[in-house]
Design a protein around this motif. Structure first.
Motif, PDB file in Angstrom:
ATOM      1  N   TRP A  37     -95.580 -19.435 -45.984  1.00 46.77           N
ATOM      2  CA  TRP A  37     -94.198 -19.722 -45.615  1.00 46.77           C
ATOM      3  C   TRP A  37     -93.380 -18.452 -45.754  1.00 46.77           C
ATOM      4  CZ3 TRP A  37     -92.634 -23.900 -43.115  1.00 46.77           C
ATOM      5  CH2 TRP A  37     -93.397 -25.071 -43.211  1.00 46.77           C
ATOM      6  N   ILE A  38     -92.589 -18.171 -44.724  1.00 45.92           N
ATOM      7  CA  ILE A  38     -91.728 -17.004 -44.671  1.00 45.92           C
ATOM      8  C   ILE A  38     -90.377 -17.452 -44.143  1.00 45.92           C
ATOM      9  CG2 ILE A  38     -91.483 -14.636 -43.799  1.00 45.92           C
ATOM     10  CD1 ILE A  38     -94.748 -16.278 -43.138  1.00 45.92           C
ATOM     11  N   ARG A  39     -89.329 -16.776 -44.530  1.00 42.70           N
ATOM     12  CA  ARG A  39     -88.014 -17.099 -44.002  1.00 42.70           C
ATOM     13  C   ARG A  39     -87.257 -15.826 -43.663  1.00 42.70           C
ATOM     14  NH1 ARG A  39     -84.533 -19.344 -49.250  1.00 42.70           N
ATOM     15  NH2 ARG A  39     -84.347 -17.319 -50.337  1.00 42.70           N
ATOM     16  N   GLN A  40     -86.219 -15.993 -42.835  1.00 47.19           N
ATOM     17  CA  GLN A  40     -85.367 -14.888 -42.448  1.00 47.19           C
ATOM     18  C   GLN A  40     -83.933 -15.372 -42.346  1.00 47.19           C
ATOM     19  OE1 GLN A  40     -86.319 -12.936 -38.730  1.00 47.19           O
ATOM     20  NE2 GLN A  40     -85.316 -11.062 -39.404  1.00 47.19           N
ATOM     21  N   SER A  41     -83.045 -14.678 -43.034  1.00 46.58           N
ATOM     22  CA  SER A  41     -81.623 -14.957 -42.951  1.00 46.58           C
ATOM     23  C   SER A  41     -80.984 -13.959 -41.999  1.00 46.58           C
ATOM     24  CB  SER A  41     -80.969 -14.863 -44.326  1.00 46.58           C
ATOM     25  OG  SER A  41     -81.505 -15.822 -45.211  1.00 46.58           O
ATOM     26  N   GLY A  45     -84.318  -8.938 -43.381  1.00 44.92           N
ATOM     27  CA  GLY A  45     -85.708  -8.947 -42.994  1.00 44.92           C
ATOM     28  C   GLY A  45     -86.406 -10.226 -43.425  1.00 44.92           C
ATOM     29  N   LEU A  46     -87.662 -10.268 -43.128  1.00 42.26           N
ATOM     30  CA  LEU A  46     -88.455 -11.423 -43.514  1.00 42.26           C
ATOM     31  C   LEU A  46     -88.678 -11.439 -45.022  1.00 42.26           C
ATOM     32  CD1 LEU A  46     -91.142 -11.324 -40.688  1.00 42.26           C
ATOM     33  CD2 LEU A  46     -89.200 -12.887 -40.866  1.00 42.26           C
ATOM     34  N   GLU A  47     -88.634 -12.619 -45.577  1.00 46.96           N
ATOM     35  CA  GLU A  47     -88.874 -12.823 -46.997  1.00 46.96           C
ATOM     36  C   GLU A  47     -90.061 -13.756 -47.165  1.00 46.96           C
ATOM     37  OE1 GLU A  47     -86.552 -14.193 -51.101  1.00 46.96           O
ATOM     38  OE2 GLU A  47     -85.777 -14.825 -49.143  1.00 46.96           O
ATOM     39  N   TRP A  48     -91.070 -13.269 -47.842  1.00 52.47           N
ATOM     40  CA  TRP A  48     -92.230 -14.086 -48.135  1.00 52.47           C
ATOM     41  C   TRP A  48     -91.900 -15.086 -49.229  1.00 52.47           C
ATOM     42  CZ3 TRP A  48     -95.610 -14.116 -52.573  1.00 52.47           C
ATOM     43  CH2 TRP A  48     -96.805 -14.815 -52.371  1.00 52.47           C
ATOM     44  N   ILE A  49     -92.168 -16.344 -48.970  1.00 53.43           N
ATOM     45  CA  ILE A  49     -91.883 -17.401 -49.926  1.00 53.43           C
ATOM     46  C   ILE A  49     -93.111 -17.708 -50.778  1.00 53.43           C
ATOM     47  CG2 ILE A  49     -91.199 -19.809 -50.212  1.00 53.43           C
ATOM     48  CD1 ILE A  49     -89.728 -19.528 -47.498  1.00 53.43           C
ATOM     49  N   GLY A  50     -94.233 -17.850 -50.124  1.00 52.98           N
ATOM     50  CA  GLY A  50     -95.455 -18.142 -50.835  1.00 52.98           C
ATOM     51  C   GLY A  50     -96.544 -18.550 -49.873  1.00 52.98           C
ATOM     52  N   TYR A  51     -97.717 -18.781 -50.413  1.00 50.88           N
ATOM     53  CA  TYR A  51     -98.794 -19.298 -49.588  1.00 50.88           C
ATOM     54  C   TYR A  51     -99.764 -20.140 -50.393  1.00 50.88           C
ATOM     55  CZ  TYR A  51    -101.422 -14.876 -50.775  1.00 50.88           C
ATOM     56  OH  TYR A  51    -102.035 -13.810 -51.390  1.00 50.88           O
ATOM     57  N   ILE A  52    -100.524 -20.910 -49.662  1.00 48.31           N
ATOM     58  CA  ILE A  52    -101.624 -21.660 -50.238  1.00 48.31           C
ATOM     59  C   ILE A  52    -102.889 -21.231 -49.502  1.00 48.31           C
ATOM     60  CG2 ILE A  52    -101.119 -23.670 -48.752  1.00 48.31           C
ATOM     61  CD1 ILE A  52    -102.184 -25.406 -51.113  1.00 48.31           C
ATOM     62  N   PRO A  53    -103.810 -20.562 -50.198  1.00 49.03           N
ATOM     63  CA  PRO A  53    -105.059 -20.183 -49.551  1.00 49.03           C
ATOM     64  C   PRO A  53    -105.930 -21.395 -49.269  1.00 49.03           C
ATOM     65  CG  PRO A  53    -104.647 -18.873 -51.540  1.00 49.03           C
ATOM     66  CD  PRO A  53    -103.729 -20.050 -51.580  1.00 49.03           C
ATOM     67  N   TYR A  54    -106.962 -21.142 -48.514  1.00 51.96           N
ATOM     68  CA  TYR A  54    -107.913 -22.196 -48.188  1.00 51.96           C
ATOM     69  C   TYR A  54    -108.527 -22.819 -49.443  1.00 51.96           C
ATOM     70  CZ  TYR A  54    -111.091 -18.319 -49.053  1.00 51.96           C
ATOM     71  OH  TYR A  54    -111.759 -17.249 -49.626  1.00 51.96           O
ATOM     72  N   SER A  55    -108.543 -22.074 -50.547  1.00 53.07           N
ATOM     73  CA  SER A  55    -109.091 -22.577 -51.800  1.00 53.07           C
ATOM     74  C   SER A  55    -108.199 -23.601 -52.473  1.00 53.07           C
ATOM     75  CB  SER A  55    -109.336 -21.411 -52.753  1.00 53.07           C
ATOM     76  OG  SER A  55    -108.127 -20.725 -53.025  1.00 53.07           O
ATOM     77  N   LEU A  81     -93.878 -27.088 -47.633  1.00 55.18           N
ATOM     78  CA  LEU A  81     -93.013 -26.313 -48.518  1.00 55.18           C
ATOM     79  C   LEU A  81     -91.937 -27.219 -49.084  1.00 55.18           C
ATOM     80  CD1 LEU A  81     -91.738 -23.611 -49.621  1.00 55.18           C
ATOM     81  CD2 LEU A  81     -90.436 -23.568 -47.472  1.00 55.18           C
ATOM     82  N   GLN A  82     -91.740 -27.159 -50.385  1.00 55.27           N
ATOM     83  CA  GLN A  82     -90.603 -27.788 -51.029  1.00 55.27           C
ATOM     84  C   GLN A  82     -89.819 -26.724 -51.780  1.00 55.27           C
ATOM     85  OE1 GLN A  82     -92.072 -31.093 -53.384  1.00 55.27           O
ATOM     86  NE2 GLN A  82     -91.879 -32.478 -51.633  1.00 55.27           N
ATOM     87  N   LEU A  83     -88.548 -26.650 -51.490  1.00 55.55           N
ATOM     88  CA  LEU A  83     -87.649 -25.705 -52.135  1.00 55.55           C
ATOM     89  C   LEU A  83     -86.526 -26.505 -52.769  1.00 55.55           C
ATOM     90  CD1 LEU A  83     -86.977 -22.689 -52.618  1.00 55.55           C
ATOM     91  CD2 LEU A  83     -85.626 -22.768 -50.512  1.00 55.55           C
ATOM     92  N   ASN A  84     -86.478 -26.474 -54.073  1.00 51.92           N
ATOM     93  CA  ASN A  84     -85.535 -27.281 -54.830  1.00 51.92           C
ATOM     94  C   ASN A  84     -84.192 -26.585 -54.983  1.00 51.92           C
ATOM     95  OD1 ASN A  84     -87.601 -29.213 -55.315  1.00 51.92           O
ATOM     96  ND2 ASN A  84     -88.297 -28.043 -57.097  1.00 51.92           N
ATOM     97  N   SER A  85     -83.178 -27.385 -55.265  1.00 51.34           N
ATOM     98  CA  SER A  85     -81.856 -26.879 -55.654  1.00 51.34           C
ATOM     99  C   SER A  85     -81.327 -25.851 -54.669  1.00 51.34           C
ATOM    100  CB  SER A  85     -81.924 -26.296 -57.068  1.00 51.34           C
ATOM    101  OG  SER A  85     -82.392 -27.248 -57.998  1.00 51.34           O
ATOM    102  N   VAL A  86     -81.332 -26.205 -53.415  1.00 55.59           N
ATOM    103  CA  VAL A  86     -80.947 -25.243 -52.393  1.00 55.59           C
ATOM    104  C   VAL A  86     -79.449 -24.950 -52.448  1.00 55.59           C
ATOM    105  CG1 VAL A  86     -82.856 -25.873 -50.898  1.00 55.59           C
ATOM    106  CG2 VAL A  86     -80.638 -27.004 -50.609  1.00 55.59           C
ATOM    107  N   TYR A  95     -90.449 -20.083 -41.253  1.00 58.87           N
ATOM    108  CA  TYR A  95     -91.679 -20.010 -40.481  1.00 58.87           C
ATOM    109  C   TYR A  95     -92.876 -20.373 -41.346  1.00 58.87           C
ATOM    110  CZ  TYR A  95     -88.935 -16.891 -37.415  1.00 58.87           C
ATOM    111  OH  TYR A  95     -87.980 -16.337 -36.591  1.00 58.87           O
ATOM    112  N   CYS A  96     -93.823 -21.049 -40.766  1.00 57.46           N
ATOM    113  CA  CYS A  96     -95.157 -21.063 -41.333  1.00 57.46           C
ATOM    114  C   CYS A  96     -96.032 -20.126 -40.517  1.00 57.46           C
ATOM    115  CB  CYS A  96     -95.755 -22.474 -41.404  1.00 57.46           C
ATOM    116  SG  CYS A  96     -95.875 -23.399 -39.858  1.00 57.46           S
ATOM    117  N   ALA A  97     -97.037 -19.568 -41.164  1.00 52.92           N
ATOM    118  CA  ALA A  97     -97.851 -18.549 -40.526  1.00 52.92           C
ATOM    119  C   ALA A  97     -99.214 -18.466 -41.205  1.00 52.92           C
ATOM    120  CB  ALA A  97     -97.163 -17.181 -40.579  1.00 52.92           C
ATOM    121  N   ARG A  98    -100.162 -17.895 -40.482  1.00 54.53           N
ATOM    122  CA  ARG A  98    -101.496 -17.653 -41.015  1.00 54.53           C
ATOM    123  C   ARG A  98    -101.651 -16.197 -41.374  1.00 54.53           C
ATOM    124  NH1 ARG A  98    -107.095 -18.689 -37.664  1.00 54.53           N
ATOM    125  NH2 ARG A  98    -106.674 -16.548 -36.962  1.00 54.53           N
TER     126      ARG A  98
END
Length: 120
Positions: A37-41, A45-55, A81-86, A95-98
């Protein structure tokens, strides 16, 4: 072909939880890659939020990890993606991405992005 599609609300109220789901076709989220998951305001620029690998392990940006959760439903080939207390500062295009390498950069497939606005 590989396709990713974001879904979720375009408008979220402050203090609530944002939930976005990425539906993937053409590539198993349990077999390979790092599902991100990535976002852009505006003006940023793009900000990496996090990822979940195949594992199935999860990794988050240090600046967001206290509010972030990523999980998957392998049977549906989806990850969420869950983002609390927005706050309004969380407004942007999400964006989601591979990610083939797992370095949090250089994505080979993207969703089209979805606008999220945090406002009362």
């Amino acid at each position: 072909q590989v396709q990713l599609q974001e879904s979720g609300p375009g408008l979220v109220k402050p203090s609530q939880t944002l939930s976005l789901t990425c539906t993937v076709s053409g590539s198993s989220i349990s077999a390979n890659y790092f599902w991100s998951w990535i976002r852009q305001s505006p003006g940023k620029g793009l900000e990496w939020i996090g990822y979940i690998p195949y594992s199935g392990e999860t990794y988050y940006s240090p600046s967001l990890k206290s509010r972030t959760s990523i999980f998957r439903d392998a049977s549906k080939n989806q990850f969420t993606l869950q983002l609390n207390s927005v706050t309004p500062e969380d407004t942007g295009v999400y964006y989601c991405a591979r990610d083939p390498l797992g370095y949090g950069s250089r994505y080979d497939y993207w969703g089209q992005g979805t606008q999220v606005t945090v406002s009362s």
